[in-house]
Enzyme design. Structure first.
Site, PDB file in Angstrom:
ATOM      1  N   HIS A  77      -8.257   3.473   3.852  1.00 27.18           N
ATOM      2  CA  HIS A  77      -8.482   4.056   5.183  1.00 27.18           C
ATOM      3  C   HIS A  77      -9.949   4.122   5.609  1.00 27.18           C
ATOM      4  CE1 HIS A  77      -4.428   5.319   4.411  1.00 27.18           C
ATOM      5  NE2 HIS A  77      -4.329   5.952   5.560  1.00 27.18           N
TER       6      HIS A  77
ATOM      7  N   GLU B 164      -5.900   8.612   9.801  1.00 24.53           N
ATOM      8  CA  GLU B 164      -4.526   8.521  10.337  1.00 24.53           C
ATOM      9  C   GLU B 164      -4.423   9.180  11.714  1.00 24.53           C
ATOM     10  OE1 GLU B 164      -1.171   8.169   8.403  1.00 24.53           O
ATOM     11  OE2 GLU B 164      -2.109   7.101   6.736  1.00 24.53           O
TER      12      GLU B 164
ATOM     13  N   CYS C 170      -3.813  -0.926  -2.046  1.00 29.95           N
ATOM     14  CA  CYS C 170      -4.114   0.489  -2.315  1.00 29.95           C
ATOM     15  C   CYS C 170      -5.106   0.617  -3.479  1.00 29.95           C
ATOM     16  CB  CYS C 170      -2.807   1.192  -2.658  1.00 29.95           C
ATOM     17  SG  CYS C 170      -2.987   2.945  -2.953  1.00 29.95           S
TER      18      CYS C 170
ATOM     19  N   ASP D  50       0.865  -1.180   0.000  1.00 30.48           N
ATOM     20  CA  ASP D  50       0.000   0.000   0.000  1.00 30.48           C
ATOM     21  C   ASP D  50       0.902   1.230   0.000  1.00 30.48           C
ATOM     22  OD1 ASP D  50      -2.365   1.584   0.288  1.00 30.48           O
ATOM     23  OD2 ASP D  50      -1.885   1.839   2.403  1.00 30.48           O
ATOM     24  N   SER D  51       0.305   2.371  -0.292  1.00 30.48           N
ATOM     25  CA  SER D  51       1.050   3.627  -0.244  1.00 30.48           C
ATOM     26  C   SER D  51       1.528   3.939   1.175  1.00 30.48           C
ATOM     27  CB  SER D  51       0.159   4.763  -0.733  1.00 30.48           C
ATOM     28  OG  SER D  51      -1.048   4.774   0.008  1.00 30.48           O
TER      29      SER D  51
ATOM     30  N   CYS E 249     -11.206   3.070  -0.623  1.00 30.90           N
ATOM     31  CA  CYS E 249      -9.909   3.566  -0.140  1.00 30.90           C
ATOM     32  C   CYS E 249      -9.563   2.765   1.106  1.00 30.90           C
ATOM     33  CB  CYS E 249     -10.009   5.055   0.194  1.00 30.90           C
ATOM     34  SG  CYS E 249      -8.523   5.719   0.965  1.00 30.90           S
TER      35      CYS E 249
HETATM   36  N1  DGL Z   1      -3.984   3.818   0.038  1.00 26.62           N
HETATM   37  C1  DGL Z   1      -4.682   4.891  -0.647  1.00 26.62           C
HETATM   38  C2  DGL Z   1      -5.926   4.301  -1.332  1.00 26.62           C
HETATM   39  O1  DGL Z   1      -6.458   3.284  -0.953  1.00 26.62           O
HETATM   40  C3  DGL Z   1      -5.065   6.013   0.299  1.00 26.62           C
HETATM   41  C4  DGL Z   1      -3.882   6.825   0.787  1.00 26.62           C
HETATM   42  C5  DGL Z   1      -3.129   7.524  -0.336  1.00 26.62           C
HETATM   43  O2  DGL Z   1      -3.644   8.503  -0.913  1.00 26.62           O
HETATM   44  O3  DGL Z   1      -2.040   7.085  -0.648  1.00 26.62           O
HETATM   45  O4  DGL Z   1      -6.378   4.866  -2.293  1.00 26.62           O
END
Ligand code: DGL
Length: 271
Positions: free
Chosen positions: A187, A153, A74, A11-12, A185
């Site tokens: 989060h 977060e 992600c 993931d990012s 997403c």
């Molecule tokens: N992991 C990203 C997503 O699911 C969210 C956080 C980001 O913008 O990197 O799209």
């Protein structure tokens, strides 16, 4: 032996841990190697070419850990770079868009589906394209909700500011009469209670992470890649930077203690 290799998840940042949690409950005996690109998060506000470049580096890192499959936790990467990843790596690669879309299609009764995600995910229209491919008669309403990521977060899961922002984002979708809302997403499952309240209590929330964990199971079946072990699998965590609150947030996401987190150098990733 191929079957005994771990599943790679990236993931990012740390949001993908919500997907690790789902995966561990569906496939508890599998070992998991997780990589979160915490030095370069967020991806959701970056250009497609940058997201593709980062995604290839992230996947290459997981391949160096000898993974048997890669889960792209992600949603931003899944909507921008999945094809590029599939072209470059010779292991099953599972993203979030297809499983999340299929669950939404099966859930809607009135044919009106809402999608929320980062700007990149929404601008790329990956979810609506996937849903319309299966059923062009469905109505899909998409809305970028960029502030949800920092709120999750911060752990502001029960906060007045989060409620206000959720209404600001979701009132529009509510007016469209959606009966299903995809949390597109990593989060957003953390904020599910507030999102549910703002979207309306009768709206069905779809967690793409739950749907993708089921798809990972099917892919392991298809390629005969299930481990033969019976013991509970290990989880290894790698990040490109250790934010001060990493452990705290990771424990919130996973609902369990996280002991070992290894920081890798960005140079190693980009070499
Ligand atoms: N992991 C990203 C997503 O699911 C969210 C956080 C980001 O913008 O990197 O799209």
């Amino acid at each position: 032996m191929e079957k005994e290799k771990p599943i790679g998840v990236f993931d990012s940042g740390i949001g993908g841990l919500t997907v690790v949690k789902r995966l561990a409950s569906v496939l508890p005996e599998e070992n998991i190697v997780y990589f979160g690109d915490t030095a370069r998060v967020p991806y959701g506000s970056k250009s497609n070419s940058t997201v593709i470049e980062y995604a290839l580096q992230d996947a290459r890192f997981l391949m160096s850990k000898n993974v048997k499959a890669i889960v792209v936790a992600c949603n931003t990467v899944s909507s921008v770079a999945l094809n590029e990843l599939k072209k470059n790596f010779d292991v099953p690669i599972i993203g979030m868009i297809e499983p999340g879309s299929n669950t939404a299609i099966n859930s809607t009764k009135n044919g009106r589906i809402g999608i929320i995600g980062t700007r990149a995910t929404i601008n790329n229209k990956a979810y609506s394209a996937e849903i319309k491919k299966t059923n062009p008669n469905l109505h899909v309403y998409e809305k970028a909700c960029p502030l949800f990521v920092p709120l999750a977060e911060e752990g502001w899961v029960d906060h007045e500011a989060t409620r206000l922002i959720a209404h600001e984002y979701l009132d529009e979708l509510r007016r469209e009469g959606i009966d299903t809302l995809v949390l597109g997403c990593t989060h957003y499952p953390i904020l599910a209670d507030v999102i549910q309240e703002a979207a309306g209590k009768d709206v069905q929330l779809i967690d793409s992470g739950v749907a993708s964990a089921e798809l990972v199971k099917q892919e392991l079946d298809r390629f005969n890649l299930h481990t033969n072990r019976f013991a509970v699998g290990n989880q290894e965590f790698y990040v490109s930077d250790i934010p001060a609150k990493f452990k705290e947030i990771a424990e919130l996401f996973l609902s369990k203690p996280v002991k070992h987190v290894t920081k890798i150098d960005l140079e190693e990733l980009t070499a």
